[in-house]
Write an enzyme that holds these catalytic residues in place. Structure first.
Site, PDB file in Angstrom:
ATOM      1  N   CYS A 244     -44.925  60.431  41.104  1.00 49.64           N
ATOM      2  CA  CYS A 244     -45.202  61.842  40.792  1.00 49.64           C
ATOM      3  C   CYS A 244     -46.426  61.947  39.885  1.00 49.64           C
ATOM      4  CB  CYS A 244     -43.989  62.472  40.133  1.00 49.64           C
ATOM      5  SG  CYS A 244     -43.376  61.523  38.745  1.00 49.64           S
TER       6      CYS A 244
ATOM      7  N   GLU B  45     -37.635  67.726  37.360  1.00 58.33           N
ATOM      8  CA  GLU B  45     -38.856  66.912  37.349  1.00 58.33           C
ATOM      9  C   GLU B  45     -39.327  66.840  38.789  1.00 58.33           C
ATOM     10  OE1 GLU B  45     -40.259  65.888  34.746  1.00 58.33           O
ATOM     11  OE2 GLU B  45     -38.743  65.634  33.197  1.00 58.33           O
TER      12      GLU B  45
HETATM   13  P1  NAP Z   1     -36.451  64.778  47.739  1.00 61.73           P
HETATM   14  O1  NAP Z   1     -36.378  64.804  49.203  1.00 61.73           O
HETATM   15  O2  NAP Z   1     -36.446  66.024  46.998  1.00 61.73           O
HETATM   16  O3  NAP Z   1     -35.225  63.833  47.260  1.00 61.73           O
HETATM   17  C1  NAP Z   1     -34.908  63.659  45.914  1.00 61.73           C
HETATM   18  C2  NAP Z   1     -33.404  63.728  45.756  1.00 61.73           C
HETATM   19  O4  NAP Z   1     -32.961  65.045  46.045  1.00 61.73           O
HETATM   20  C3  NAP Z   1     -32.642  62.826  46.709  1.00 61.73           C
HETATM   21  O5  NAP Z   1     -31.483  62.349  46.083  1.00 61.73           O
HETATM   22  C4  NAP Z   1     -32.276  63.774  47.833  1.00 61.73           C
HETATM   23  O6  NAP Z   1     -31.158  63.350  48.576  1.00 61.73           O
HETATM   24  C5  NAP Z   1     -31.985  65.033  47.080  1.00 61.73           C
HETATM   25  N1  NAP Z   1     -32.154  66.267  47.830  1.00 61.73           N
HETATM   26  C6  NAP Z   1     -33.081  66.559  48.759  1.00 61.73           C
HETATM   27  N2  NAP Z   1     -32.947  67.831  49.175  1.00 61.73           N
HETATM   28  C7  NAP Z   1     -31.894  68.361  48.490  1.00 61.73           C
HETATM   29  C8  NAP Z   1     -31.250  69.630  48.488  1.00 61.73           C
HETATM   30  N3  NAP Z   1     -31.671  70.636  49.252  1.00 61.73           N
HETATM   31  N4  NAP Z   1     -30.199  69.802  47.667  1.00 61.73           N
HETATM   32  C9  NAP Z   1     -29.776  68.812  46.871  1.00 61.73           C
HETATM   33  N5  NAP Z   1     -30.328  67.594  46.839  1.00 61.73           N
HETATM   34  C10 NAP Z   1     -31.388  67.363  47.633  1.00 61.73           C
HETATM   35  O7  NAP Z   1     -37.690  63.981  47.203  1.00 61.73           O
HETATM   36  P2  NAP Z   1     -38.547  62.912  47.939  1.00 61.73           P
HETATM   37  O8  NAP Z   1     -39.507  63.602  48.840  1.00 61.73           O
HETATM   38  O9  NAP Z   1     -37.694  61.862  48.524  1.00 61.73           O
HETATM   39  O10 NAP Z   1     -39.282  62.310  46.639  1.00 61.73           O
HETATM   40  C11 NAP Z   1     -40.572  62.541  46.334  1.00 61.73           C
HETATM   41  C12 NAP Z   1     -40.789  63.766  45.459  1.00 61.73           C
HETATM   42  O11 NAP Z   1     -40.213  63.576  44.179  1.00 61.73           O
HETATM   43  C13 NAP Z   1     -42.276  63.972  45.208  1.00 61.73           C
HETATM   44  O12 NAP Z   1     -42.595  65.323  45.254  1.00 61.73           O
HETATM   45  C14 NAP Z   1     -42.457  63.431  43.811  1.00 61.73           C
HETATM   46  O13 NAP Z   1     -43.594  63.912  43.158  1.00 61.73           O
HETATM   47  C15 NAP Z   1     -41.187  63.835  43.170  1.00 61.73           C
HETATM   48  N6  NAP Z   1     -40.939  63.027  41.966  1.00 61.73           N
HETATM   49  C16 NAP Z   1     -41.071  63.606  40.747  1.00 61.73           C
HETATM   50  C17 NAP Z   1     -40.891  62.871  39.586  1.00 61.73           C
HETATM   51  C18 NAP Z   1     -41.028  63.491  38.228  1.00 61.73           C
HETATM   52  O14 NAP Z   1     -40.581  62.892  37.255  1.00 61.73           O
HETATM   53  N7  NAP Z   1     -41.594  64.654  38.090  1.00 61.73           N
HETATM   54  C19 NAP Z   1     -40.569  61.526  39.684  1.00 61.73           C
HETATM   55  C20 NAP Z   1     -40.456  60.963  40.947  1.00 61.73           C
HETATM   56  C21 NAP Z   1     -40.626  61.731  42.078  1.00 61.73           C
HETATM   57  P3  NAP Z   1     -31.330  62.665  50.044  1.00 61.73           P
HETATM   58  O15 NAP Z   1     -32.090  61.406  49.835  1.00 61.73           O
HETATM   59  O16 NAP Z   1     -29.935  62.449  50.473  1.00 61.73           O
HETATM   60  O17 NAP Z   1     -32.085  63.658  50.874  1.00 61.73           O
END
Ligand code: NAP
Length: 454
Positions: A262, A228
């Site tokens: 999102c 997601e």
């Molecule tokens: P993010 O950096 O991707 O973080 C999300 C999760 O992934 C965190 O637990 C993060 O851990 C982990 N993570 C990050 N990089 C990783 C990697 N290379 N390998 C494994 N795990 C990893 O996301 P964000 O920027 O904080 O959140 C916003 C994004 O999420 C936006 O793009 C939003 O649209 C999307 N989102 C989508 C939905 C949906 O249902 N489609 C819902 C909510 C949010 P750490 O915190 O330790 O880095």
């Protein structure tokens, strides 16, 4: 990123956490695998009882859970308390419907009897974001646990206390140790867990880069994945739309969760007949929003969750204005402590501008003027994302075209996009794959076993 609670409204570091050691991770994965062997044999009635108890805890302590969410990631307290209530709703929904969604499905063939049985897969790793720190986790955990799987949560590093609180809720609800465990680990340790043969599958909600990384590791291991990811949802307003309702909803759809959702409406695509009135009303309504302390009941917009998110958003706005976008209101961070950003509206957006194609994760609305429905649909689809879409029109033929032609995981007509435990949720294109919620969600992490009896 350190694992820490940093109040985004003040910048103050409230609590730091040590990441688990390799030995501690091994111990938790072992417990998950051992627990799965017995937990998978529990009845739906037993699981239902525990899931309903989790719902009761969420409802009884929603104020405390709400304060925890607001402290760690800055959403307005009213919304945080509602989030705890929504988590109780999903626990009740799956408690009551799992038996039906996962009942054997008889298929008439030339066998004496043939049917499909849905069986749990095993320990599922959930990599979750901070923006809905309870809801995102519960919408994975409620169906997964009701199906008989066990969960391992790697939550975002800025919401460790939410992660621990959720583990405690499931424990207090009566789920055996090991059915739901939080792993306080940094993202570079995810691979170590994912490649463990005892971990059956992974779900990730978050950014595109994180999704790509986790899915490619899971792909090499041939493990089921649900992704997601982000979105840049269109919000289309046609001439027959009720303009007042559309504007009020547009403001809410853009600024919900301080703009960090999102499925927030991000690109507002307005028919030229309605554009001037929409722009005027929308800018005034954005101006009237109360930005401030998220713990206050009257606050509409709190701080962005982290300094990094704020800097990224500010950079996107600066680049967009350099590429010709016009700032109608806002456009910069607020001169005060904390990660506060002004409610912002950009117009005159060119194709070269980041505002044309990137996801803006904060209270920044992007306005586009179009001449007719074909142009509206084309612009709405001119993105690599495909999560949600909202279209406003009272013309049934236009409604039919939007439903048919918008490239998105959901289309809402005359309403804002929202998630609901009863309806599937997920995206296409770079917004990810697989579905959460409803009957489709609970069938993601199961073995769909064909049975043939002669
Ligand atoms: P993010 O950096 O991707 O973080 C999300 C999760 O992934 C965190 O637990 C993060 O851990 C982990 N993570 C990050 N990089 C990783 C990697 N290379 N390998 C494994 N795990 C990893 O996301 P964000 O920027 O904080 O959140 C916003 C994004 O999420 C936006 O793009 C939003 O649209 C999307 N989102 C989508 C939905 C949906 O249902 N489609 C819902 C909510 C949010 P750490 O915190 O330790 O880095």
């Amino acid at each position: 990123m350190p694992i820490a609670t940093i109040n985004p409204a003040t910048g103050e570091t409230l609590k730091l956490f040590e990441s688990l050691t390799q030995e501690q991770i091994e111990e938790k994965v072992r417990l998950a695998a051992d627990t799965f062997r017995s937990y998978r044999r529990t009845s739906f009635e037993e699981r239902e009882w525990m899931m309903l108890r989790a719902a009761e805890i969420l409802e009884a302590e929603k104020q405390e859970f709400g304060r925890l969410m607001t402290t760690e990631m800055g959403k307005p307290i009213k919304a945080a308390v509602q989030e705890a209530e929504k988590c109780a709703w999903i626990c009740r929904y799956y408690a009551e419907h799992a038996t039906h969604h996962l009942a054997d499905k008889v298929v008439v063939t030339n066998a004496t009897k043939s049917f499909v049985r849905f069986q749990a897969l095993g320990p599922v790793l959930a990599v979750m974001p901070w923006n809905f720190p309870f809801w995102q986790v519960f919408r994975f955990a409620a169906p997964a646990l009701m199906a008989g799987n066990v969960g391992l949560l790697k939550h975002a590093s800025n919401v460790p206390q939410c992660a621990l609180a959720i583990e405690e809720i499931f424990g207090r609800a009566g789920f055996p140790d090991g059915v739901f465990q939080t792993l306080l680990i940094t993202s570079d340790m995810v691979e170590r867990v994912l490649i463990d043969p005892r971990v059956a599958a992974v779900t990730l909600t978050g950014s595109e880069p994180a999704g790509r990384s986790v899915a490619s590791i899971a792909g090499k291991q041939i493990k089921k994945t649900v992704l997601e990811l982000g979105g840049s949802d269109p919000f289309i307003v046609m001439p027959s739309a009720p303009i007042e309702d559309a504007v009020t909803t547009a403001v809410k759809a853009r600024t919900i969760n301080n703009g960090q959702s999102c499925i927030a409406a991000k690109r507002f695509i307005i028919a030229t007949e309605s554009y001037d009135e929409f722009e005027h009303r929308f800018v005034e309504a954005m101006r009237a929003l109360r930005v401030g302390d998220p713990m206050e009941q009257t606050t509409d917009i709190g701080p962005l969750a982290t300094e990094r998110i704020l800097e990224e958003l500010d950079g996107q706005v600066t680049k967009s204005t350099a590429a010709g976008a016009r700032v109608l209101i806002g456009g910069k961070r607020l001169a005060r402590a904390g990660n506060f950003y002004e409610p912002t509206v950009l117009a005159n957006i060119s194709k070269e501008s980041p505002a044309y194609c990137e996801e803006f994760f904060g209270p920044v609305a992007l306005l586009f003027r179009v001449n007719k429905i074909d142009e509206a649909i084309q612009l709405a689809n001119a993105t690599t994302f495909g999560l949600g879409a909202s279209a406003w029109t009272n013309d049934v033929q236009e409604q039919a075209r939007f439903i048919d032609q918008l490239e998105a995981g959901c289309v809402f007509i005359n309403a804002m996009v929202a998630s609901d435990p009863r309806l599937p949720f997920g995206g296409i294109k770079n917004s990810g794959y697989g579905r959460e919620l409803g009957e489709f969600g609970i069938r993601e992490f199961v073995n769909i076993k064909t049975v043939w009896i002669k």
